[in-house]
Each structure stands twice: as structure tokens, then as C-alpha cells.
Scaffold this motif. Structure first.
Motif, PDB file in Angstrom:
ATOM      1  N   HIS A  91      39.098  49.215  21.065  1.00 42.25           N
ATOM      2  CA  HIS A  91      38.962  50.614  21.479  1.00 42.25           C
ATOM      3  C   HIS A  91      39.328  51.558  20.327  1.00 42.25           C
ATOM      4  O   HIS A  91      38.644  52.556  20.087  1.00 42.25           O
ATOM      5  CB  HIS A  91      39.865  50.909  22.677  1.00 42.25           C
ATOM      6  CG  HIS A  91      39.678  49.997  23.836  1.00 42.25           C
ATOM      7  ND1 HIS A  91      40.505  50.021  24.951  1.00 42.25           N
ATOM      8  CD2 HIS A  91      38.775  49.018  24.071  1.00 42.25           C
ATOM      9  CE1 HIS A  91      40.111  49.093  25.813  1.00 42.25           C
ATOM     10  NE2 HIS A  91      39.064  48.476  25.298  1.00 42.25           N
ATOM     11  N   HIS A 144      36.176  50.499  27.738  1.00 40.28           N
ATOM     12  CA  HIS A 144      37.066  49.348  27.826  1.00 40.28           C
ATOM     13  C   HIS A 144      36.290  48.080  27.499  1.00 40.28           C
ATOM     14  O   HIS A 144      35.165  47.891  27.956  1.00 40.28           O
ATOM     15  CB  HIS A 144      37.690  49.228  29.211  1.00 40.28           C
ATOM     16  CG  HIS A 144      39.027  48.541  29.184  1.00 40.28           C
ATOM     17  ND1 HIS A 144      39.179  47.229  28.810  1.00 40.28           N
ATOM     18  CD2 HIS A 144      40.273  49.011  29.454  1.00 40.28           C
ATOM     19  CE1 HIS A 144      40.463  46.909  28.863  1.00 40.28           C
ATOM     20  NE2 HIS A 144      41.151  47.974  29.227  1.00 40.28           N
ATOM     21  N   GLY A 164      35.463  44.078  27.631  1.00 40.32           N
ATOM     22  CA  GLY A 164      35.511  43.098  28.710  1.00 40.32           C
ATOM     23  C   GLY A 164      34.869  41.781  28.314  1.00 40.32           C
ATOM     24  O   GLY A 164      34.137  41.706  27.309  1.00 40.32           O
ATOM     25  N   TYR A 207      28.655  50.272  33.876  1.00 38.40           N
ATOM     26  CA  TYR A 207      29.143  51.589  34.284  1.00 38.40           C
ATOM     27  C   TYR A 207      28.952  51.738  35.787  1.00 38.40           C
ATOM     28  O   TYR A 207      28.270  50.946  36.435  1.00 38.40           O
ATOM     29  CB  TYR A 207      28.366  52.692  33.564  1.00 38.40           C
ATOM     30  CG  TYR A 207      27.010  52.976  34.170  1.00 38.40           C
ATOM     31  CD1 TYR A 207      26.800  54.090  34.976  1.00 38.40           C
ATOM     32  CD2 TYR A 207      25.936  52.106  33.975  1.00 38.40           C
ATOM     33  CE1 TYR A 207      25.565  54.341  35.549  1.00 38.40           C
ATOM     34  CE2 TYR A 207      24.702  52.343  34.532  1.00 38.40           C
ATOM     35  CZ  TYR A 207      24.514  53.467  35.328  1.00 38.40           C
ATOM     36  OH  TYR A 207      23.292  53.708  35.913  1.00 38.40           O
ATOM     37  N   SER A 211      37.812  51.768  39.287  1.00 40.45           N
ATOM     38  CA  SER A 211      38.886  50.785  39.142  1.00 40.45           C
ATOM     39  C   SER A 211      39.816  50.900  40.335  1.00 40.45           C
ATOM     40  O   SER A 211      39.671  51.787  41.175  1.00 40.45           O
ATOM     41  CB  SER A 211      39.669  51.022  37.848  1.00 40.45           C
ATOM     42  OG  SER A 211      40.456  52.197  37.964  1.00 40.45           O
ATOM     43  N   GLY A 220      35.946  47.855  39.225  1.00 42.34           N
ATOM     44  CA  GLY A 220      36.822  46.846  38.639  1.00 42.34           C
ATOM     45  C   GLY A 220      38.115  46.729  39.433  1.00 42.34           C
ATOM     46  O   GLY A 220      38.623  47.721  39.967  1.00 42.34           O
ATOM     47  N   GLU A 260      43.733  51.483  35.589  1.00 40.49           N
ATOM     48  CA  GLU A 260      43.681  52.241  34.350  1.00 40.49           C
ATOM     49  C   GLU A 260      44.253  53.629  34.583  1.00 40.49           C
ATOM     50  O   GLU A 260      43.847  54.313  35.516  1.00 40.49           O
ATOM     51  CB  GLU A 260      42.218  52.390  33.910  1.00 40.49           C
ATOM     52  CG  GLU A 260      41.849  51.653  32.659  1.00 40.49           C
ATOM     53  CD  GLU A 260      42.360  52.328  31.403  1.00 40.49           C
ATOM     54  OE1 GLU A 260      42.937  53.426  31.506  1.00 40.49           O
ATOM     55  OE2 GLU A 260      42.181  51.750  30.322  1.00 40.49           O
ATOM     56  N   ASN A 279      32.361  50.119  30.326  1.00 41.97           N
ATOM     57  CA  ASN A 279      32.866  48.865  29.786  1.00 41.97           C
ATOM     58  C   ASN A 279      31.857  48.239  28.831  1.00 41.97           C
ATOM     59  O   ASN A 279      30.656  48.220  29.121  1.00 41.97           O
ATOM     60  CB  ASN A 279      33.161  47.878  30.919  1.00 41.97           C
ATOM     61  CG  ASN A 279      34.225  48.403  31.859  1.00 41.97           C
ATOM     62  OD1 ASN A 279      35.373  48.560  31.470  1.00 41.97           O
ATOM     63  ND2 ASN A 279      33.853  48.692  33.093  1.00 41.97           N
ATOM     64  N   ASN A 312      40.475  39.428  29.551  1.00 40.28           N
ATOM     65  CA  ASN A 312      41.554  40.302  29.126  1.00 40.28           C
ATOM     66  C   ASN A 312      42.886  39.772  29.642  1.00 40.28           C
ATOM     67  O   ASN A 312      42.986  39.286  30.760  1.00 40.28           O
ATOM     68  CB  ASN A 312      41.337  41.714  29.660  1.00 40.28           C
ATOM     69  CG  ASN A 312      39.989  42.284  29.265  1.00 40.28           C
ATOM     70  OD1 ASN A 312      38.961  41.775  29.686  1.00 40.28           O
ATOM     71  ND2 ASN A 312      39.979  43.321  28.463  1.00 40.28           N
TER      72      ASN A 312
END
Length: 444
Positions: free
Chosen positions: A145, A203, A205, A214, A220, A367, A371, A387, A409
Motif C-alpha cells: 500500500h 488493500h 489480497g 470492489y 467490510s 469482506g 478496516e 482490493n 493476509n
């Protein structure tokens, strides 16, 4: 740096013929090629930055060296940088005439765990965390990132003839403990600096690089922390009848609390209770007088969240009561709400990214991780998080053919492929920001 600036100057000259005055008028194919050329020219610096950060990660609110490194990068580009916003966070501002303010966020922090990838730039750093020495690793992709964040800033400055307004690039601490966004807001993020008209984050993944996921709306889960102390009466392991064993109470709770998920929560609704740590006792022949549990609670909807909280407390008290133990100490701390992707921001961005990435730009379900990017939307900033994938397609295909699973992750084996992952991040984020400037320029 001079070679990079020269390449961006050339890129800007080429793009002078492209006027992104409406989404339909975006020459996305040409724009994407020009962005790719700019990334290629600057990639050696981005690669060095990525590997340096990866090898020397820092935990939440300890990201002093990481923040200083990013601050130096942004100052070199001409951004006005303010450090120590929300403890270790930073804000970088670049003004380019009148227009909207568009925010791009990256995270700074890593995880208290040992990396086991075997990479030649793998982290072997250790630090103090919660009173003990631990390894530190960027096993969530925040280093990807950060490199994408710097690369996007560089690329947008090379394209500044194509937009008018203010870039607000923030580097946020403590995402892993969902505390950094609140700390930055409390430190005056939207009062000391312009309040953004739109905000973006990405993010990494465990799927193929070049692919972007998206969604509009819930992106999330909400996250709450869970801490429980079960009290008992200690004694000798050979005489359990003289004790009240908090280890068995804790074990009973860990199993029984899952019935809240399987038998009380609507099976069509998302909800998870996970116990990630248990601490109690010193030796196999000693029954301790207390045991501490730490866990996490995840959900999408407020009503599910409330049901989980109530079920956890009731189950904990019942587990203790069955052994004649005192009532446990149950603490559930609100972490962060669900990321809410603004429909208007998503619609405008999706037009451009769909044109750029084709069928590799895909809608995904919400997700189940959490976050604290959600805090910015909660403060009234229309936001979007998407992502990006980080693995070679061949490795993904191997899983389908019975190969080893892909490390996700927070796995000690999580190992993004740097160059294509960062290229995707920079390209997608640059296009997202340009689409936001264009949308606001048209009054939408």
C-alpha cells in the motif's frame, strides 16, 4: 529522481492532448499506457522503498522511521508535509489550483508476528509489544500500500495538467488495532487540513495481480475487541476437587460461545466470534486462579452485533456459574464500523476502472475482515476502498489443481509479488483520483 521527473514531464506533455472532461471522454487506453510508462521509469525507487519498509516494519503507533521515510519521499515531490498527526501519522498536501480535495490513505503499521517467507528482504526485526519481545512483519500488505501510495503521488504530479484541486495524501498509523483513523481525526485531520470531497484506499489480497475487486455499500465487517477474565481458585493439579479450575471454564466458554453463531444468529447474516489468545497458568501441575481470553467480534449489521454481544456475556457468565466460580470480567470494546463505499464515488470510479481493467475489475461480496478506513466515511467523507491482487496467476491456478493453498493476509508466508502488485495499485489509484477530480469538476 531527475530521470523520474523528466519522464513525468514527457508523460504530461503526451497527456496534454487528453482532456478528462467526462467519463465517456476519458481515453483510458492511452492514459493507462502513459501511466504504465511513468511507473516503469520510477519503479526502481518504488521497489527499493517497498523492500526497505518490508524488511524493517514497525507496530501500531511505533511507526516513527516508516513515517519519516514517507515524509521524506513526499517532501522531495513538493508536497507540504505535516508529521505527528494522530501520534505517528502524516498528512501531505499538494495544491494545484481551485478544485476539490481528494484524499488517498495508506497505512503504516505491521503485525506482531514472525515472517517465514524466506525472502531475501524478509523481516527479522523484533520489538517490545504488550510487555514482551516479538517479531514484526508486514504480513498484511501495508508495505504494498505504501509503495503504491508514493507511486500514485509521483504519477499524479506528472499529470497535473489533467486535474485541478488539492491532493491530500495521508499515512495513517495503527490500522491493525483499528485506532489510527480515530487518532488522526481527533488530532484535527479535518479541521487543520481541508475536509476531502472524496477519499480512496486500497488493500492487497490473496488473488491474482492485475485483478481488482470492489463493491458499493458495505465493504467490510464491523470489529469489536473482546477481553474476558475467568476467576477460579488455584491449587495442585493432582487435587482438582480442591480448586475451581478457570482453564476448564475458559475451554467450555470457547466451545459454547459458538452456539451463539450457529443457533441464535440468523444463518443468512454474517457474524463471527473468534478467540485468538488464551493466557493462564505457569506449569502443568498447577491449576491457576485466573485465565484471560482475547478475541474479536465481527458483523455487518448493528442488530447482529448486539445479539453477539449479548450472547457472549450470557455464555461467559453461564460457563463460570456451572463451576461455582465468581462472575467473569467481560469487556467488549467497540473497534470500528463497517466500511461503507459511497455509491456515487463508486459509480464514477467504476466507469473508469472497468474501461482500464476489463473483466479483471470485478464486484465482490463484503469482506469479513475489518478496516478503520470506515472512520472517514463516518466523519462525512464520501469514500471508496478497493482490493488488488498480489499473486501470480499460475500460483492461483495451481491451487485449483490440488496445489498448496495460497497464504492469505496475516499468514507468516504471505508474500506478494512486488512489481505487478505495485503497478496495479498505482494505475488503479491514479485513475480513481482522476475520475474523482473529473466528477467534481462537472458538479456531480
Amino acid at each position: 529522481m531527475n530521470r523520474f521527473v523528466s519522464s513525468l514531464t514527457a508523460a504530461a506533455a503526451l497527456l496534454a492532448t487528453i482532456t478528462p472532461s467526462a467519463h465517456a471522454e476519458f481515453d483510458v487506453t492511452t492514459l493507462k499506457k502513459t501511466i504504465a510508462a511513468s511507473i516503469e521509469s520510477s519503479y526502481p525507487q518504488l521497489d527499493a522503498l517497498y523492500k526497505e519498509i518490508h524488511a524493517h516494519p514497525e507496530l501500531a503507533f511505533q511507526e516513527v522511521k516508516t513515517a519519516a521515510r514517507l515524509a521524506a519521499e513526499m517532501r522531495a515531490l513538493g508536497f507540504e508535509v505535516t508529521e505527528n498527526v494522530g501520534k505517528t501519522g502524516l498528512v501531505a498536501i499538494y495544491k494545484n489550483g481551485d478544485g476539490p480535495t481528494i484524499m488517498v490513505r495508506t497505512e503504516l503499521d505491521a503485525l506482531p508476528m514472525e515472517e517465514k517467507t524466506g525472502l531475501d528482504y524478509a523481516s527479522r526485526d523484533k520489538t517490545n509489544w504488550a510487555g514482551r519481545e516479538v517479531f514484526v512483519a508486514h504480513s498484511c500488505g501495508h508495505d504494498i500500500h505504501m509503495a503504491s501510495w508514493v507511486g500514485t503521488a509521483k504519477t499524479l504530479l506528472g499529470l497535473k495538467d489533467q486535474w485541478r484541486g488539492t491532493l491530500m495524501f495521508i499515512a495513517q498509523p495503527a490500522e491493525e488495532i483499528v485506532a489510527g483513523a480515530r487518532a488522526m481525526i481527533a488530532s484535527g485531520l479535518f479541521t487543520r487540513f481541508p475536509k476531502p470531497d472524496a477519499a480512496f484506499a486500497l488493500h492487497a489480497g490473496p488473488f491474482s495481480h492485475g485483478t481488482i475487486f470492489y463493491r458499493s455499500g458495505v465493504g467490510s465487517s464491523a470489529a469489536d475487541g473482546l477481553e474476558i477474565t475467568f476467576h477460579g481458585r488455584g491449587g495442585h493439579g493432582s487435587a482438582p476437587h480442591t480448586t475451581i479450575d478457570p482453564v476448564s471454564i475458559a475451554a467450555r466458554f470457547i466451545v459454547d460461545v459458538q452456539s451463539v453463531i450457529s443457533r441464535e444468529k440468523d444463518p443468512n447474516e454474517f457474524g463471527v466470534v473468534t478467540i485468538g489468545a488464551i493466557h493462564g497458568g505457569t506449569a502443568g501441575n498447577i491449576i491457576p486462579d485466573s485465565v484471560q481470553l482475547s478475541g474479536t467480534i465481527r458483523s455487518f449489521k448493528p442488530e447482529v452485533r448486539a445479539k453477539l454481544h449479548a450472547g457472549i456475556e450470557r455464555t461467559a457468565k453461564a460457563a463460570a456459574a456451572m463451576s461455582g466460580a465468581p462472575a467473569p470480567d467481560v469487556r467488549m470494546a467497540e473497534g470500528t464500523k463497517s466500511v461503507m463505499n459511497d455509491p456515487d464515488v463508486v459509480a464514477a470510479t467504476a466507469d473508469v476502472l472497468k474501461a482500464a481493467f476489463g473483466d479483471k475489475f470485478r464486484v465482490s461480496p463484503p469482506g469479513t475482515a475489518s478496516e478503520d478506513f470506515s472512520e472517514y466515511a463516518g466523519a462525512g467523507v464520501p469514500s471508496m476502498m478497493f482490493n488488488i491482487g498480489v499473486y501470480d496467476q499460475e500460483r492461483i491456478d495451481a491451487v485449483r489443481n490440488g496445489g498448496p493453498p495460497i497464504p492469505s493476509n496475516h499468514s507468516p508466508l504471505f508474500a506478494p509479488v512486488p512489481k505487478p502488485s505495485i503497478e496495479t495499485g498505482v494505475t488503479a489509484m491514479t485513475l480513481a483520483v482522476l475520475s474523482a477530480f473529473d466528477r467534481h469538476a462537472k458538479g456531480k
